[in-house]
Enzyme design. Structure first.
Site, PDB file in Angstrom:
ATOM      1  N   LYS A 204       0.825  -1.200   0.000  1.00 15.64           N
ATOM      2  CA  LYS A 204       0.000   0.000   0.000  1.00 15.64           C
ATOM      3  C   LYS A 204       0.865   1.259   0.000  1.00 15.64           C
ATOM      4  O   LYS A 204       0.655   2.181  -0.781  1.00 15.64           O
ATOM      5  CB  LYS A 204      -0.933  -0.012   1.212  1.00 15.64           C
ATOM      6  N   GLU A 210      10.037  -5.358   4.190  1.00 17.94           N
ATOM      7  CA  GLU A 210      10.155  -6.712   3.667  1.00 17.94           C
ATOM      8  C   GLU A 210       9.849  -6.762   2.169  1.00 17.94           C
ATOM      9  O   GLU A 210      10.573  -7.384   1.383  1.00 17.94           O
ATOM     10  CB  GLU A 210       9.210  -7.659   4.421  1.00 17.94           C
ATOM     11  N   GLY A 265      -4.961  -2.621   5.113  1.00 14.62           N
ATOM     12  CA  GLY A 265      -4.235  -3.744   4.537  1.00 14.62           C
ATOM     13  C   GLY A 265      -4.868  -5.092   4.831  1.00 14.62           C
ATOM     14  O   GLY A 265      -4.964  -5.954   3.955  1.00 14.62           O
ATOM     15  N   ARG A 266      -5.336  -5.302   6.056  1.00  7.32           N
ATOM     16  CA  ARG A 266      -5.892  -6.601   6.420  1.00  7.32           C
ATOM     17  C   ARG A 266      -7.304  -6.805   5.858  1.00  7.32           C
ATOM     18  O   ARG A 266      -7.879  -7.883   6.008  1.00  7.32           O
ATOM     19  CB  ARG A 266      -5.883  -6.780   7.929  1.00  7.32           C
ATOM     20  N   GLU A 351      -4.468  -7.615  14.985  1.00  5.47           N
ATOM     21  CA  GLU A 351      -4.028  -6.288  14.589  1.00  5.47           C
ATOM     22  C   GLU A 351      -5.143  -5.267  14.780  1.00  5.47           C
ATOM     23  O   GLU A 351      -4.888  -4.095  15.048  1.00  5.47           O
ATOM     24  CB  GLU A 351      -3.571  -6.298  13.127  1.00  5.47           C
ATOM     25  N   HIS A 382      -4.200 -34.251  17.104  1.00  7.77           N
ATOM     26  CA  HIS A 382      -3.002 -34.993  17.505  1.00  7.77           C
ATOM     27  C   HIS A 382      -1.886 -34.033  17.890  1.00  7.77           C
ATOM     28  O   HIS A 382      -0.710 -34.407  17.896  1.00  7.77           O
ATOM     29  CB  HIS A 382      -2.564 -35.905  16.355  1.00  7.77           C
ATOM     30  N   LYS A 510       8.834  -0.380  12.406  1.00  8.92           N
ATOM     31  CA  LYS A 510       9.606  -0.031  11.208  1.00  8.92           C
ATOM     32  C   LYS A 510      10.707   0.975  11.545  1.00  8.92           C
ATOM     33  O   LYS A 510      11.849   0.843  11.106  1.00  8.92           O
ATOM     34  CB  LYS A 510       8.672   0.572  10.146  1.00  8.92           C
TER      35      LYS A 510
END
Length: 542
Positions: A204, A210, A265-266, A351, A382, A510
């Protein structure tokens, strides 16, 4: 600082709910025995989904009090504000109009017009890739798409592409790279031919560390393969709200798909961030995903509180967080193709709800979000179910069962569904000490063995769960499921009176990473903590 009187009233109402919780003898066995119609009375329907919430530690009067709390929190008013485009993201003075990304028909607003234009560009691009008209620097068709993004630019598309595997287009393979660890990129590119590989740089801001570092390395990989600077436009497109930065990176203006500040963003997989979905599964499948989400939007916006599925899920979660001390919440899809659903939900929920102040900046006097985690059934049985059943903490669970099989192995699917229902029943029923003793006695154990072993076989039971039945894993029903949880999280934020659409800690992280990176090559500030200084020395200094 302004004192939010709503938060004060909500604090008082939470105290009343806690009194109600502490004054009752909560036994799920007894609640079911007392009401033969309990399952029907605590069951809701929404587009393509059925919710059975009867296995919760609630009575009808509990639900009445919770609904009254929701009204006191002005939840209907806040839902109207969300859909009307009001600035519900109060700290950034923005609307949160991800639902506008899912509209159908003729655009009615400027937001919808922008979305329609973007969809048209996406469709044309997808068609060019699929029909072979978009070619790489050597003239070969694009056969591999690598989506470079992180967080909402990765988790949503990655999860949807995995879930919709039967609809994968035969002409392209879609890959995802997110981690700053260079092995994520190098392992992905190891067997890909550069001349038929295209990268989507999804960011965005176009400044995410990253994504930018992986994009730089991908660009160099293309150059090393013989792609000239002028030909890079055939191998890079971007999705960003910062086209200037994308162009400065070297992406052609015509290869940049828009993002808008009114989409978090999410919540962005419904935008051009979903381009990998359309490329992987076809544009018609992508449209069906939007249609399912839009159907859930209408349910959330128009259904009365007591029949509103997202609100019900939020109220159950709220009840355990505020009144039972539950700091953890598990979501367990009994579908291998939804194995990545918990990771997507984890970002959405944690978030959004990981806040410690209300909308006025006033410190909360009650808990906010909780730890969200999970995994695909039956694998988890399990692994971590032991803690759910016999651990000392109450961990509310959402089971997600898929009615129609996603494979031709019908007998296995029947066992899968039986396993899902068995876990919710054992959480409810458990096994008492007397029952454990009787089972051991019937199996021939001695009196001493029964005495010693029976306590270990006690399963407390009385553990709450919801069961959601989704008709099948296809684009429409997946869209409805994702929108259901998006709206659940928003409803929960209304109950807390917090802003679910900002994430300031991400920005601080950041900034701190940049400072440490610079300190690694220069001097470490003397006012930093000794641990960070020591770790920099150990990790970076030779």
């Amino acid at each position: 600082m302004t004192v939010d009187t709503l938060t004060l009233r909500l604090s008082a109402n939470i105290a009343h709910l806690r009194e109600h919780q502490s004054s009752c003898n909560w036994s799920l066995r007894e609640l079911f025995a007392a009401d033969p119609n309990r399952a029907q009375n605590f069951c809701l329907k929404a587009p393509g989904i059925v919710l059975d919430f009867s296995k919760n530690l609630i009575r009808q009067d509990t639900l009445v009090q919770l609904l009254e709390y929701a009204r006191e929190a002005r939840i209907s008013e806040k839902i109207d504000a969300l859909f009307s485009g009001a600035n519900v993201n109060s700290t950034e003075h923005r609307p949160a109009l991800h639902s506008a990304l899912r509209f159908k028909g003729v655009p009615q607003t400027a937001h919808e017009q922008a979305v329609a234009e973007c969809r048209s560009c996406m469709q044309k691009f997808v068609e060019q890739i699929h029909n072979g008209n978009w070619r790489g620097f050597s003239g070969k068709c694009i056969r591999h798409i690598v989506n470079i993004g992180i967080g909402g630019s990765d988790l949503g598309p990655r999860m949807v592409v995995a879930a919709l595997r039967p609809w994968l287009h035969q002409s392209v393979n879609v890959h995802f790279v997110s981690n700053l660890d260079g092995s994520d990129l190098t392992d992905t590119l190891e067997h890909l031919p550069p001349e038929s590989t295209l990268f989507i740089v999804a960011s965005k801001s176009f400044s995410t560390l990253e994504t930018r570092q992986n994009a730089i390395s991908a660009r160099q990989w293309m150059r090393n393969a013989g792609c000239s600077k002028d030909q890079l436009a055939r191998h890079f497109v971007a999705v960003s709200s910062n086209p200037t930065a994308a162009q400065d990176f070297g992406i052609a203006a015509e290869n940049i798909f828009p993002m808008w500040d009114w989409v978090g963003g999410r919540y962005s997989l419904w935008s051009a961030i979903g381009l990998p979905i359309a490329l992987a599964c076809g544009f018609d499948t992508y449209q069906a995903l939007l249609t399912g989400a839009e159907a859930m939007d209408k349910h959330f916006a128009k259904t009365p509180l007591q029949q509103n599925m997202p609100i019900c899920l939020a109220l159950m979660h709220f009840w355990y967080r505020q009144c039972w001390g539950a700091g953890s919440f598990a979501v367990l899809p009994y579908a291998q193709r939804l194995a990545q659903f918990p990771a997507w939900l984890q970002q959405l929920d944690m978030e959004s709800l990981g806040k410690s102040v209300d909308t006025a900046g006033q410190h909360l006097s009650y808990p906010s979000g909780s730890v969200v985690w999970g995994g695909a059934g039956t694998n988890g049985q399990h692994s971590f179910y032991q803690l759910l059943h016999q651990g000392t903490d109450i961990i509310p669970v959402d089971f997600i069962a898929i009615k129609q099989a996603s494979s031709p192995l019908d007998e296995q699917h029947k066992w899968l569904l039986a396993s899902c229902l068995s876990q919710s029943r054992v959480l409810l029923q458990g096994r008492t000490l007397a029952e454990a003793r009787r089972e051991l006695e019937r199996s021939g154990h001695t009196h001493k063995e029964v005495h010693n072993l029976a306590p270990h076989k006690v399963i407390p039971g009385n553990r709450p769960s919801n069961t959601l039945i989704v008709e099948k894993v296809d684009a429409y029903h997946l869209g409805a499921l994702l929108a259901l949880y998006e709206h659940k999280v928003f409803a929960f934020s209304c109950l807390l009176n917090i802003n679910p659409f900002d994430q300031w800690s991400v920005e601080l992280g950041k900034l701190c990473a940049e400072q440490i990176y610079n300190a690694a090559d220069g001097g470490i500030p003397t006012d930093w903590d000794s641990s960070t200084a020591q770790l920099i020395q150990l990790l970076f200094k030779q």
